[in-house]
Design an enzyme around this catalytic site. Sequence first.
Site, mmCIF file in Angstrom:
data_model
loop_
_atom_site.group_PDB
_atom_site.id
_atom_site.type_symbol
_atom_site.label_atom_id
_atom_site.label_comp_id
_atom_site.label_asym_id
_atom_site.label_seq_id
_atom_site.Cartn_x
_atom_site.Cartn_y
_atom_site.Cartn_z
ATOM 1 C CG HIS A 157 -0.331 0.266 2.507
ATOM 2 N ND1 HIS A 157 0.004 -0.737 3.399
ATOM 3 C CD2 HIS A 157 0.041 1.415 3.104
ATOM 4 C CE1 HIS A 157 0.539 -0.206 4.480
ATOM 5 N NE2 HIS A 157 0.570 1.099 4.323
ATOM 6 C CG ASP B 44 0.132 -4.076 2.815
ATOM 7 O OD1 ASP B 44 0.581 -3.531 1.794
ATOM 8 O OD2 ASP B 44 -0.174 -3.442 3.846
ATOM 9 C CD GLN C 51 -1.667 7.661 12.073
ATOM 10 O OE1 GLN C 51 -0.966 7.757 13.052
ATOM 11 N NE2 GLN C 51 -2.969 7.626 12.115
ATOM 12 N N GLY C 52 3.058 6.372 9.326
ATOM 13 C CA GLY C 52 4.431 6.583 8.930
ATOM 14 C C GLY C 52 5.322 5.383 9.166
ATOM 15 C CG ASP C 53 5.859 3.427 12.581
ATOM 16 O OD1 ASP C 53 6.952 3.991 12.376
ATOM 17 O OD2 ASP C 53 5.228 3.541 13.641
ATOM 18 C CB SER C 54 2.925 1.911 6.198
ATOM 19 O OG SER C 54 1.647 2.010 6.727
#
Length: 276
Positions: free
Chosen positions: A88, A133, A220-223
């Site tokens: 993603h 993913d 958020q931002g760790d994906s």
Amino acid sequence: MPRHLKPLKRALAVAAVALAAVSLQPGSAQADHIHSGSARATARTADPSPGVVGGTRATQGEFPWMVRLSMGCGGALYTQQIVLTAAHCVDGSGPDTSITAITGDVDLKGAKAVSTRSTDVLQAPGYNGKGKDWALVRLAKPVNQPTLKIADTTAQNNGEFTIAGWGADREGGRQQRYLLKAKVPFVDDATCKKAYGNQLTPGDEICAGYIDKGGVDTCQGDSGGPMFRKDAAGGWIQVGIVSWGQGCAEPGYPGVYTEVSTFAADIKKAAKGLGG
């Protein structure tokens, strides 16, 4: 129920702090939606907000295979020229020179930080936003850093895991300049399914976190960043990829990660095809 992917699929969001010197802008539209990685989304939608909630700073050289990607995601060096991240976080497969990978320093503005451009991206074949993913980013040249082994069986899918990233340190917070780390316990599929129902894809995904108290999670931002642990020989091995979750570190909602062992053969084949 909103899925806070890291971005909601926990990728980086619009509200993230702009560390201009290291180009931490969200790259793909999908990443802007998802809080994957502990930035998580609502019912698999992305959250435009930010590393690790409840974490502490990693020391220089502690996790040398960690990578920060300029679209606002994390990753790990699968080889010295290929980064394993989340599907993603990218916009499909093919030639792509728009991504910058930062390696070599826990401080994104540190003296040892090295920036390397991408040449190609391969998104998991058949990825449609639910499961599968994972993605690979090929770099223009090898980086002089150790790589992270990936699990090819479920033997490591238990116990306590380490998570790390430059994402938000609280839900709705800002991206971090320094790498943060934390530990989270394995959560079995039955328990995780009670939290997420049919949004969870058992077999494709593995869960981890403190169900009762919350407080520690990716955000958020760790994906795209790795979830890892020590194997029987004492070496680090990656068992998950930060994907999504409800909020960040909320009680009752563990983080959801791509189950790496499920896709190990596909990742190996794809990396070979990229010349890695």
